[in-house]
Write a protein that holds these residues in place. Sequence first.
Motif, PDB file in Angstrom:
ATOM      1  N   GLY A 192      21.174  56.816  44.833  1.00 38.44           N
ATOM      2  CA  GLY A 192      20.663  56.583  43.544  1.00 38.44           C
ATOM      3  C   GLY A 192      21.954  57.267  42.643  1.00 38.44           C
ATOM      4  N   TRP A 193      23.040  57.422  43.102  1.00 39.97           N
ATOM      5  CA  TRP A 193      24.148  58.029  42.573  1.00 39.97           C
ATOM      6  C   TRP A 193      24.983  56.814  42.073  1.00 39.97           C
ATOM      7  CZ3 TRP A 193      27.662  62.615  44.330  1.00 39.97           C
ATOM      8  CH2 TRP A 193      27.931  63.582  43.062  1.00 39.97           C
ATOM      9  N   ARG A 194      25.624  57.049  40.939  1.00 34.84           N
ATOM     10  CA  ARG A 194      26.873  56.086  40.393  1.00 34.84           C
ATOM     11  C   ARG A 194      27.938  56.714  40.509  1.00 34.84           C
ATOM     12  NH1 ARG A 194      28.416  51.129  39.951  1.00 34.84           N
ATOM     13  NH2 ARG A 194      29.114  50.486  38.021  1.00 34.84           N
ATOM     14  N   VAL A 195      29.032  55.975  41.261  1.00 32.68           N
ATOM     15  CA  VAL A 195      30.137  56.777  41.624  1.00 32.68           C
ATOM     16  C   VAL A 195      31.552  55.677  41.140  1.00 32.68           C
ATOM     17  CG1 VAL A 195      31.654  57.743  43.276  1.00 32.68           C
ATOM     18  CG2 VAL A 195      29.275  57.859  43.588  1.00 32.68           C
ATOM     19  N   SER A 196      32.290  56.200  40.365  1.00 33.88           N
ATOM     20  CA  SER A 196      33.530  55.296  40.043  1.00 33.88           C
ATOM     21  C   SER A 196      34.910  56.150  40.203  1.00 33.88           C
ATOM     22  CB  SER A 196      33.603  54.789  38.561  1.00 33.88           C
ATOM     23  OG  SER A 196      33.365  56.032  37.832  1.00 33.88           O
ATOM     24  N   VAL A 197      35.965  55.291  40.378  1.00 35.39           N
ATOM     25  CA  VAL A 197      37.146  55.994  40.758  1.00 35.39           C
ATOM     26  C   VAL A 197      38.027  55.484  39.653  1.00 35.39           C
ATOM     27  CG1 VAL A 197      37.903  54.264  42.488  1.00 35.39           C
ATOM     28  CG2 VAL A 197      38.949  56.683  42.354  1.00 35.39           C
ATOM     29  N   ILE A 198      38.989  56.296  39.211  1.00 32.14           N
ATOM     30  CA  ILE A 198      40.028  55.728  38.117  1.00 32.14           C
ATOM     31  C   ILE A 198      41.438  56.029  38.826  1.00 32.14           C
ATOM     32  CG2 ILE A 198      40.938  56.458  36.092  1.00 32.14           C
ATOM     33  CD1 ILE A 198      38.308  57.369  34.900  1.00 32.14           C
ATOM     34  N   THR A 199      41.868  54.976  38.956  1.00 25.55           N
ATOM     35  CA  THR A 199      43.255  54.905  39.452  1.00 25.55           C
ATOM     36  C   THR A 199      44.371  54.004  38.615  1.00 25.55           C
ATOM     37  OG1 THR A 199      44.377  54.024  41.615  1.00 25.55           O
ATOM     38  CG2 THR A 199      42.565  52.667  40.781  1.00 25.55           C
ATOM     39  N   ASN A 200      45.831  54.298  38.616  1.00 23.65           N
ATOM     40  CA  ASN A 200      46.623  53.632  38.210  1.00 23.65           C
ATOM     41  C   ASN A 200      46.763  52.335  38.725  1.00 23.65           C
ATOM     42  OD1 ASN A 200      48.623  54.142  40.393  1.00 23.65           O
ATOM     43  ND2 ASN A 200      49.334  55.953  39.206  1.00 23.65           N
ATOM     44  N   GLY A 201      46.131  51.934  40.087  1.00 25.88           N
ATOM     45  CA  GLY A 201      46.439  50.800  40.783  1.00 25.88           C
ATOM     46  C   GLY A 201      47.714  50.609  41.578  1.00 25.88           C
ATOM     47  N   THR A 202      48.447  51.391  41.682  1.00 21.68           N
ATOM     48  CA  THR A 202      49.742  51.147  42.305  1.00 21.68           C
ATOM     49  C   THR A 202      49.615  51.280  44.097  1.00 21.68           C
ATOM     50  OG1 THR A 202      50.359  53.702  42.541  1.00 21.68           O
ATOM     51  CG2 THR A 202      51.068  52.094  40.543  1.00 21.68           C
ATOM     52  N   LEU A 203      48.412  51.909  44.397  1.00 23.59           N
ATOM     53  CA  LEU A 203      48.436  51.924  45.892  1.00 23.59           C
ATOM     54  C   LEU A 203      47.151  51.110  46.410  1.00 23.59           C
ATOM     55  CD1 LEU A 203      48.641  55.893  45.936  1.00 23.59           C
ATOM     56  CD2 LEU A 203      50.406  54.231  46.319  1.00 23.59           C
ATOM     57  N   LEU A 204      46.605  50.058  45.686  1.00 21.55           N
ATOM     58  CA  LEU A 204      45.553  49.233  45.859  1.00 21.55           C
ATOM     59  C   LEU A 204      46.102  48.234  46.840  1.00 21.55           C
ATOM     60  CD1 LEU A 204      43.553  48.874  42.512  1.00 21.55           C
ATOM     61  CD2 LEU A 204      42.725  50.073  44.725  1.00 21.55           C
ATOM     62  N   SER A 205      46.548  48.459  47.967  1.00 23.10           N
ATOM     63  CA  SER A 205      46.848  47.774  49.186  1.00 23.10           C
ATOM     64  C   SER A 205      45.707  46.974  49.675  1.00 23.10           C
ATOM     65  CB  SER A 205      47.544  48.499  50.303  1.00 23.10           C
ATOM     66  OG  SER A 205      46.358  49.378  50.906  1.00 23.10           O
ATOM     67  N   GLY A 206      45.799  46.097  50.501  1.00 27.51           N
ATOM     68  CA  GLY A 206      44.852  45.167  51.133  1.00 27.51           C
ATOM     69  C   GLY A 206      43.849  46.227  52.110  1.00 27.51           C
ATOM     70  N   ARG A 207      44.365  46.978  52.744  1.00 28.56           N
ATOM     71  CA  ARG A 207      43.825  47.992  53.744  1.00 28.56           C
ATOM     72  C   ARG A 207      42.947  48.977  52.807  1.00 28.56           C
ATOM     73  NH1 ARG A 207      41.934  48.733  58.592  1.00 28.56           N
ATOM     74  NH2 ARG A 207      40.907  50.782  58.264  1.00 28.56           N
ATOM     75  N   LEU A 208      43.666  49.584  51.583  1.00 32.13           N
ATOM     76  CA  LEU A 208      42.690  50.510  50.784  1.00 32.13           C
ATOM     77  C   LEU A 208      41.672  49.730  50.315  1.00 32.13           C
ATOM     78  CD1 LEU A 208      42.233  53.095  49.610  1.00 32.13           C
ATOM     79  CD2 LEU A 208      43.701  52.603  47.760  1.00 32.13           C
ATOM     80  N   VAL A 209      41.876  48.467  49.912  1.00 29.98           N
ATOM     81  CA  VAL A 209      40.672  47.721  49.064  1.00 29.98           C
ATOM     82  C   VAL A 209      39.576  47.536  50.157  1.00 29.98           C
ATOM     83  CG1 VAL A 209      40.224  45.418  48.198  1.00 29.98           C
ATOM     84  CG2 VAL A 209      42.010  46.652  47.275  1.00 29.98           C
ATOM     85  N   TRP A 210      39.926  47.207  51.530  1.00 35.37           N
ATOM     86  CA  TRP A 210      39.028  46.824  52.545  1.00 35.37           C
ATOM     87  C   TRP A 210      38.247  48.235  52.931  1.00 35.37           C
ATOM     88  CZ3 TRP A 210      37.477  48.677  57.388  1.00 35.37           C
ATOM     89  CH2 TRP A 210      36.546  47.737  57.823  1.00 35.37           C
ATOM     90  N   ASP A 211      39.072  49.290  52.806  1.00 33.94           N
ATOM     91  CA  ASP A 211      38.289  50.580  53.084  1.00 33.94           C
ATOM     92  C   ASP A 211      37.183  50.891  52.160  1.00 33.94           C
ATOM     93  OD1 ASP A 211      39.335  50.986  55.535  1.00 33.94           O
ATOM     94  OD2 ASP A 211      40.861  52.574  54.685  1.00 33.94           O
ATOM     95  N   LEU A 212      37.480  50.609  50.834  1.00 35.09           N
ATOM     96  CA  LEU A 212      36.770  50.937  49.584  1.00 35.09           C
ATOM     97  C   LEU A 212      35.350  50.041  49.663  1.00 35.09           C
ATOM     98  CD1 LEU A 212      39.354  51.495  46.741  1.00 35.09           C
ATOM     99  CD2 LEU A 212      38.075  53.324  47.896  1.00 35.09           C
ATOM    100  N   LEU A 213      35.702  48.912  49.974  1.00 36.90           N
ATOM    101  CA  LEU A 213      34.668  47.791  50.099  1.00 36.90           C
ATOM    102  C   LEU A 213      33.756  48.022  51.036  1.00 36.90           C
ATOM    103  CD1 LEU A 213      33.841  45.149  48.766  1.00 36.90           C
ATOM    104  CD2 LEU A 213      34.848  44.009  50.535  1.00 36.90           C
ATOM    105  N   HIS A 214      34.188  48.404  52.288  1.00 36.73           N
ATOM    106  CA  HIS A 214      33.429  48.624  53.442  1.00 36.73           C
ATOM    107  C   HIS A 214      32.753  49.922  53.627  1.00 36.73           C
ATOM    108  CE1 HIS A 214      35.139  45.075  54.085  1.00 36.73           C
ATOM    109  NE2 HIS A 214      34.040  44.438  54.853  1.00 36.73           N
ATOM    110  N   ARG A 215      33.501  50.995  53.183  1.00 35.93           N
ATOM    111  CA  ARG A 215      32.949  52.445  53.427  1.00 35.93           C
ATOM    112  C   ARG A 215      32.332  53.071  52.131  1.00 35.93           C
ATOM    113  NH1 ARG A 215      38.081  55.522  55.481  1.00 35.93           N
ATOM    114  NH2 ARG A 215      36.412  57.305  55.311  1.00 35.93           N
ATOM    115  N   CYS A 216      32.615  52.602  51.072  1.00 38.32           N
ATOM    116  CA  CYS A 216      32.083  52.969  49.522  1.00 38.32           C
ATOM    117  C   CYS A 216      31.164  52.119  48.846  1.00 38.32           C
ATOM    118  CB  CYS A 216      33.334  53.470  48.804  1.00 38.32           C
ATOM    119  SG  CYS A 216      34.322  54.571  49.572  1.00 38.32           S
TER     120      CYS A 216
END
Length: 185
Positions: free
Chosen positions: A87-111
């Motif tokens: 029931g918790w809403r979580v967001s992250v603010i980033t400058n976007g420079t590190l949004l590699s394919g691996r990081l995006v996959w991890d965020l999508l599948h783990r968060c």
Amino acid sequence: MESRPEPPFAGPAHADLDLTNACNLQCSHCDVSSGIPLTEELDRTGIFSIIGQLYNLGVLSLTVAGGEPFLRPDAVDILERACSYPGWRVSVITNGTLLSGRLVWDLLHRCPGLSVTVSLDGSMPASFDIIRHSGRRTTAAQRSLFSLVTSGIARGAEAGLEMHAAFALTCVNQADLMPTYNLAI
């Protein structure tokens, strides 16, 4: 996992949590003067404790930021923990420079349910760079940074992450608001 107190609004409705002072950019409007990590930043255990306490206080949403939060090697672990609370809403603010394919996959599948906000302060490399690097870089470096950030945004959106763009409006970039909006859309 602890349970929420009754009533559900026992604490503040929202909390911001800065994971680190480390940042790989030099934004002219930075409100925390990020750059190098602080000497006594919390470790993962301390941050997990704070996240649990915020949840138990009845906080409804949490925004994780920095500096640049993804400069911390355990940032995804921290976001995964925060997203595990029901029931918790979580967001992250980033400058976007590190949004590699691996990081995006991890965020999508783990968060699950994570919202990602990327700072996008211009529609072109030069206008973006004025805010993000105070306009002191070469044209090639401006293009490279702009491409890195816009590619990261596109990568996240194409993968299915909930992506948002933030625009820091200043007198320097105000004429670029609508072109930046159109780029983000």
